[in-house]
Design a protein around this motif. Structure first.
Motif, short mmCIF file in Angstrom:
data_model
loop_
_atom_site.label_atom_id
_atom_site.label_comp_id
_atom_site.label_asym_id
_atom_site.label_seq_id
_atom_site.Cartn_x
_atom_site.Cartn_y
_atom_site.Cartn_z
N PRO A 427 0.81 -1.23 0.00
CA PRO A 427 0.00 0.00 0.00
C PRO A 427 0.84 1.28 0.00
N VAL A 428 1.92 1.33 0.80
CA VAL A 428 2.72 2.56 0.83
C VAL A 428 3.46 2.77 -0.48
N ALA A 429 3.77 1.68 -1.19
CA ALA A 429 4.45 1.81 -2.47
C ALA A 429 3.50 2.27 -3.57
N THR A 430 2.20 2.13 -3.34
CA THR A 430 1.22 2.55 -4.34
C THR A 430 0.51 3.83 -3.95
N GLY A 431 1.05 4.55 -2.95
CA GLY A 431 0.52 5.87 -2.65
C GLY A 431 -0.09 6.06 -1.29
N ALA A 432 -0.28 5.01 -0.49
CA ALA A 432 -0.87 5.17 0.84
C ALA A 432 0.08 5.94 1.76
N ARG A 433 -0.48 6.79 2.59
CA ARG A 433 0.33 7.61 3.49
C ARG A 433 0.54 6.91 4.83
N VAL A 434 1.72 7.13 5.40
CA VAL A 434 1.99 6.62 6.74
C VAL A 434 1.32 7.54 7.76
N PRO A 435 0.54 7.03 8.70
CA PRO A 435 -0.18 7.90 9.65
C PRO A 435 0.78 8.71 10.52
N ARG A 436 0.34 9.89 10.94
CA ARG A 436 1.20 10.77 11.72
C ARG A 436 1.55 10.20 13.09
N TRP A 437 0.61 9.39 13.68
CA TRP A 437 0.90 8.87 15.01
C TRP A 437 2.10 7.92 15.00
N ALA A 438 2.49 7.43 13.82
CA ALA A 438 3.67 6.57 13.73
C ALA A 438 4.97 7.36 13.73
N ARG A 439 4.87 8.68 13.60
CA ARG A 439 6.02 9.58 13.62
C ARG A 439 7.14 9.13 12.69
N PRO A 440 6.87 9.03 11.39
CA PRO A 440 7.94 8.69 10.44
C PRO A 440 8.99 9.78 10.43
N SER A 441 10.26 9.41 10.47
CA SER A 441 11.31 10.42 10.63
C SER A 441 12.39 10.35 9.56
N LEU A 442 12.71 9.14 9.07
CA LEU A 442 13.87 9.01 8.20
C LEU A 442 13.58 8.00 7.10
N ASP A 446 18.57 4.19 -1.79
CA ASP A 446 19.80 4.02 -2.58
C ASP A 446 21.04 4.43 -1.78
N GLY A 447 21.04 4.10 -0.49
CA GLY A 447 22.19 4.38 0.34
C GLY A 447 22.25 5.79 0.88
N ARG A 448 21.30 6.65 0.53
CA ARG A 448 21.28 8.03 1.01
C ARG A 448 20.12 8.22 1.98
N SER A 449 20.38 8.95 3.06
CA SER A 449 19.34 9.20 4.06
C SER A 449 18.71 10.57 3.82
N MET A 450 17.41 10.66 4.10
CA MET A 450 16.69 11.92 3.93
C MET A 450 15.51 11.95 4.90
N ARG A 451 15.07 13.15 5.24
CA ARG A 451 13.92 13.28 6.11
C ARG A 451 12.67 12.81 5.38
N TYR A 452 11.77 12.23 6.16
CA TYR A 452 10.56 11.67 5.56
C TYR A 452 9.76 12.74 4.82
N GLN A 453 9.74 13.97 5.36
CA GLN A 453 8.94 15.03 4.75
C GLN A 453 9.41 15.37 3.33
N TYR A 454 10.69 15.12 3.06
CA TYR A 454 11.25 15.50 1.77
C TYR A 454 11.47 14.32 0.84
N ALA A 455 11.06 13.14 1.28
CA ALA A 455 11.32 11.94 0.47
C ALA A 455 10.32 11.77 -0.66
N GLY A 456 9.17 12.43 -0.54
CA GLY A 456 8.15 12.25 -1.56
C GLY A 456 7.51 10.89 -1.46
N ARG A 457 7.00 10.39 -2.57
CA ARG A 457 6.33 9.09 -2.57
C ARG A 457 7.36 7.98 -2.33
N LEU A 458 7.02 7.09 -1.40
CA LEU A 458 7.93 5.99 -1.08
C LEU A 458 8.06 5.03 -2.26
N LYS A 459 9.26 4.47 -2.41
CA LYS A 459 9.54 3.58 -3.53
C LYS A 459 9.96 2.21 -3.02
#
Length: 598
Positions: A427-442, A446-459
């Protein structure tokens, strides 16, 4: 002498490695793992490669310690929700069921082996309990998903019936060694049972609470924490036994309490205990296999196999039927629970007790117990999945495979750090959002780390790190899981129609002609299903209310039905080889028919 020591260590290590690698074969071919462990011991033993081992006291000592470790981990890994769901029927099976099985088996052993009734019941007590390790492994590797109620019942029963079998065996060995007859049975054993189980229960609760308290208060190095817990659990086991209580019950209850006490670093503790449990199982099974002498099986092979068949097809089913009648289990469920009565290492371990007591029948009983265990594993262990499908007790998996990693945070944090790998078509790979209560952070991509807010759609291939409460909802697993495989008959499993569980049962009865009780018309469909299922519904449960069948599609965290299906063609129980009464009234009618004069 040093050379002999090194050779002994080398041989022991090779046997452990061979047994460990055999688990790969068991997973691939569905072979009962205990059977492979025992086979390694038999092959290496006196009639195989020639390793001589006849130290029964050492085998019993090692086996007892290993069993204590296994039982503590069994309780530690059992959630209270699972225990509450099937505690009453499971404990009934673990106590009354073991007693009834032992007596029925004893009558057959008395007739077939020509021993006394007390000796026959002793042999019945030796083989009276099911093996937790074999049941857990087969349920995990069988490739099937059982209904929650049945699976919980089997897991709890196999983890709690050892204390009863051990108590009966020790009590009967003492009676036979003292020369007491069957007239000594009854009141004395009942008092001993109350004392042992009562002390075991109290000591287990105190010990479990003590373990949880010390772990919460002591600042122990992370590497020492699991060792401390194992040591404390063995101390509970030994102290309870020294006070004439059931140490095996105490260590299981202590594990159950401690495992549900939200201990810090619970993830690493569980991983350590899983490894210790595997090692304990391998060592116990290897030693018991080495202790056996297959060349002595020739004279008892046929009686042993006949007794095993009696146990599998008569004694165990009758005991299960009597114990489950008050709890409203369906015929199919009763038959399946009867079939999953695998005998294992505990039966062989208990068969050492008559040897230690010097009873005349000790060698015969040990060999017969070994043959019964092998027969049970070959016949029941290899057919578990097939019987479950034949009885239609499997349910479609709710989610597919999910890759999840639990990471520990320092200190006494009230939350956990989880890492999920995003898989294809989840579901997350096809566009479902991770709920805020899970506090996604990172997000790692491809070996590079980024903040969840700037990662865009998960791959697919991304790793997502989330901070959540220790009691995280299973919604996250659903979001990150790959699609569940759909079998050809899964579409029909949940019925032809979807019904609203909040609607009144009376309306459903008018539409489909349901046969309801006097006060059931005013219940909601969800409440009606729960009542017919004994008070709590689980995913995949089915309640036959003639002429239809109501099927649980989804439940919330409290077990309330949130989605249900309706089937117009309930499965026919006529495929069973014999009718199984499922309530007291039907049981009484069956008994009267059996004893009615022609």
């Amino acid at each position: 002498m040093l050379d002999d020591l090194y050779i002994l260590i080398l041989v022991g290590t090779l046997l452990v490695l061979l047994a460990a690698f055999s688990s790969i074969l068991a997973s691939r071919f569905g072979t009962p793992l205990l059977l492979l462990f025992l086979s390694v011991g038999l092959i290496a033993g006196t009639d195989g490669l020639g390793l001589e081992f006849d130290n029964a006291p050492l085998a019993y000592f090692v086996g007892t310690l290993a069993l204590a470790v296994i039982l503590f981990d069994s309780g530690f890994q059992t959630p209270f929700s699972t225990f509450r769901q099937a505690a009453a029927p499971a404990i009934t099976l673990a106590t009354i069921g073991v007693l009834v099985t032992s007596v029925l088996f004893g009558l057959a052993a008395e007739w077939l082996l020509g021993v006394g009734l007390l000796e026959g019941i002793l042999l019945g007590a030796i083989v009276g309990s099911t093996d937790a390790a074999a049941v857990f492994f087969l349920l995990k590797t069988s490739g099937i998903t059982l209904r929650d109620r049945v699976k919980s019942l089997l897991e709890i029963e196999s983890g709690t019936n050892d204390p009863m079998a051990i108590f009966l065996t020790i009590a009967l060995v003492e009676l036979l060694r003292e020369g007491s007859g069957t007239d000594a049975l009854g009141f004395g054993i009942l008092l001993g049972f109350i004392q042992q189980m009562g002390l075991g229960l109290v000591a287990g609760l105190i010990g479990g609470r003590g373990i949880a308290y010390f772990i919460a208060k002591l600042d122990v190095d992370r590497a020492l924490l699991p060792i401390l817990i194992i040591a404390l659990s063995l101390a509970v086991f030994a102290l309870t036994g020294a006070l004439d209580g059931s140490g095996f019950l105490a260590v299981y209850v202590a594990g159950l309490y401690a495992g549900n006490a939200n201990l810090k670093r619970a993830a690493s503790i569980k991983r350590f205990q899983e490894g210790m449990t595997w090692l304990a199982q391998i060592i116990m099974f290897l030693i018991l296999g080495l202790l056996a002498t297959p060349r002595n099986f020739d004279t008892i092979l046929i009686p042993g196999v006949l007794l095993a068949l009696f146990l599998i097809f008569l004694a165990r089913p009758l005991a299960v039927w009597l114990c489950l009648v008050p709890f409203g289990f369906r015929r199919r469920e009763t038959v399946f629970v009867s079939w999953v009565g695998l005998r294992g290492a505990v039966s062989i371990l208990l068969a050492i007790l008559p040897i230690l007591a010097g009873l005349d029948v000790s060698t015969t009983f040990f060999n017969i117990a070994f043959v019964i265990v092998l027969t049970s594993l070959l016949l029941q262990g290899w057919t578990l999945a097939s019987v479950a499908r034949w009885l239609r007790l499997t349910v479609p998996p709710r989610i597919g495979p999910v890759e999840k990693f639990e990471l520990e945070l320092p200190g006494d944090a009230s939350h956990e750090l989880l890492s999920y790998k995003v898989v294809e078509n989840s579901p997350v790979a096809t566009g479902a959002r991770v709920p805020r209560w899970a506090r996604p952070s990172l997000v790692i991509r491809d070996g590079r780390s980024m903040r969840y807010q700037y990662a865009g759609r998960l791959k697919p291939g991304d790793y997502v790190f989330l901070f959540i409460s220790p009691r995280y909802p299973p919604l996250l697993d659903r979001l990150f899981a790959s699609p569940a495989p759909v079998a050809d008959d899964d579409d029909e499993f949940f019925g032809e129609f979807t019904i609203n569980p909040a609607s009144l049962a009376g309306s459903l009865a008018e539409a489909y002609g349901l046969q309801l009780g006097e006060d059931e018309s005013t219940l909601t469909v969800a409440a009606l299903i729960a009542r017919r299922l004994g008070g709590r519904a689980s995913y995949g449960d089915r309640a036959v209310i003639e002429p239809v069948e109501l099927i649980v599609r989804e439940t919330d965290a409290d077990g309330v039905v949130t989605s249900a299906g309706l089937s117009l063609s309930p499965p026919d129980d006529s495929l069973l080889p014999f009718p199984v009464p499922t309530n007291p009234r039907e049981t009484w009618r069956t008994i009267k028919r059996l004893f009615r004069r022609p």
